[in-house]
Design a protein around this motif. Structure first.
Motif, PDB file in Angstrom:
ATOM      1  N   VAL A 115       0.871  -1.173   0.000  1.00  0.00           N
ATOM      2  CA  VAL A 115       0.000   0.000   0.000  1.00  0.00           C
ATOM      3  C   VAL A 115       0.917   1.234   0.000  1.00  0.00           C
ATOM      4  N   GLY A 144      -7.990  -2.215  -5.230  1.00  0.00           N
ATOM      5  CA  GLY A 144      -7.341  -1.147  -4.455  1.00  0.00           C
ATOM      6  C   GLY A 144      -6.349  -0.320  -5.241  1.00  0.00           C
ATOM      7  N   SER A 192      -5.157   0.669  -1.204  1.00  0.00           N
ATOM      8  CA  SER A 192      -5.649  -0.132  -0.072  1.00  0.00           C
ATOM      9  C   SER A 192      -5.251  -1.588  -0.250  1.00  0.00           C
ATOM     10  N   HIS A 193      -5.314  -2.347   0.856  1.00  0.00           N
ATOM     11  CA  HIS A 193      -4.942  -3.765   0.790  1.00  0.00           C
ATOM     12  C   HIS A 193      -5.878  -4.506  -0.149  1.00  0.00           C
ATOM     13  N   LYS A 250      -1.241   1.959  -5.430  1.00  0.00           N
ATOM     14  CA  LYS A 250      -1.978   0.997  -4.589  1.00  0.00           C
ATOM     15  C   LYS A 250      -2.453   1.757  -3.365  1.00  0.00           C
TER      16      LYS A 250
END
Ligand code: SAM
Length: 237
Positions: free
Chosen positions: A166, A193, A219-220, A217
């Motif tokens: 992230v 994400g 978010s997970h 990126k």
């Protein structure tokens, strides 16, 4: 003109520096690429000008889309003959590069070329991206993922974003289809994400269009991704 002469004659116009160290490594790369290509089908581009412009310069343009820092980890997904990953490793000795591909015979050639170039900061991994992306050793462990000529963007995101931390980014090397591919990747971006963080467009000497899509990126990635290959192929996001 040799590969290196063509490269040096054009690189400055793009603000790309070819240091003596990089020049020496790429000279070996060009020679061995041709030698290996006589034995196995490594790349369709084998003439000196093509290697200089469509392989080396094209890959070095990644430096315009991202600022690599010392210690960064980069994974090149579907590296084939080492593009762009082995070129990045040669240009940035302080960055750690993983060259991933599902075709073992290509990686055998790439490993031979890497060793003879004296590139110590790259390693080859023989796996499918969908499998490696599930493994703790690789999952969300990279500052950057790269890919060129592997799949359309919405599919590629499922292959590559699992590797990226992230805050990191996936750099997608594309041709003239980049904008259309972004349009088709909305669901994939949301699900995995990713967020489009910019596009760098170039015209190579000779007129070919190139675009590097920078996907941040944010978010997970949900644990069910990446899915198995058959599902990705049958039902792309
Ligand atoms: N990136 C290189 C270039 O630009 O010259 C090679 C491009 S080649 C057309 C595509 C490569 O992606 C092949 O070497 C193939 O084995 C690899 N590949 C395709 N799908 C893959 C997957 N799911 N996981 C790992 N490698 C994959």
């Amino acid at each position: 003109m040799s590969v290196i002469e063509v490269l040096k004659n054009n690189a400055a116009d793009y603000g790309v520096e070819i240091t003596p160290d990089l020049e020496a490594k790429l000279e070996i790369y060009a020679r061995l690429l041709k030698e290996w290509n006589d034995k196995i089908n490594l790349t369709a581009i084998t003439d000196d000008e093509g290697i200089a412009i469509k392989h080396f310069l094209d890959c070095l343009l990644v430096s315009k889309a991202a600022q690599f820092k010392s210690g960064n980890r980069v994974i090149d997904v579907g590296t084939g003959a080492g593009f762009p990953g082995l070129v990045i490793a040669a240009a940035y000795p302080e960055v750690q590069v993983t060259l991933l591909d599902s075709t073992g015979k290509k990686l055998k050639a790439v490993e031979d070329i890497r060793e003879k170039m004296g590139v110590e900061n790259a390693k080859v991994v023989h796996m499918r991206a969908e499998d490696a992306g599930k493994m703790p050793e690789f999952r969300e462990k990279y500052d950057f993922a790269t890919a060129r000529a592997v799949a359309e963007l919405r599919v590629l995101l499922e292959y590559t974003l699992p590797f990226v931390k992230v805050g990191g980014a996936f750099l997608s090397l594309k041709g003239a289809s980049a904008v259309d591919e972004i349009d088709g990747a909305k669901v994939s971006l949301k699900t995995l994400g990713g967020k489009i963080d910019g596009i760098n467009e170039f015209t190579l000497p000779g007129g070919d269009k190139r675009a590097i899509i920078n996907v941040k990126k944010i978010s997970h990635i949900p644990s069910r991704y990446p899915r198995v290959s058959a599902q990705i192929a049958k039902k792309p996001l």
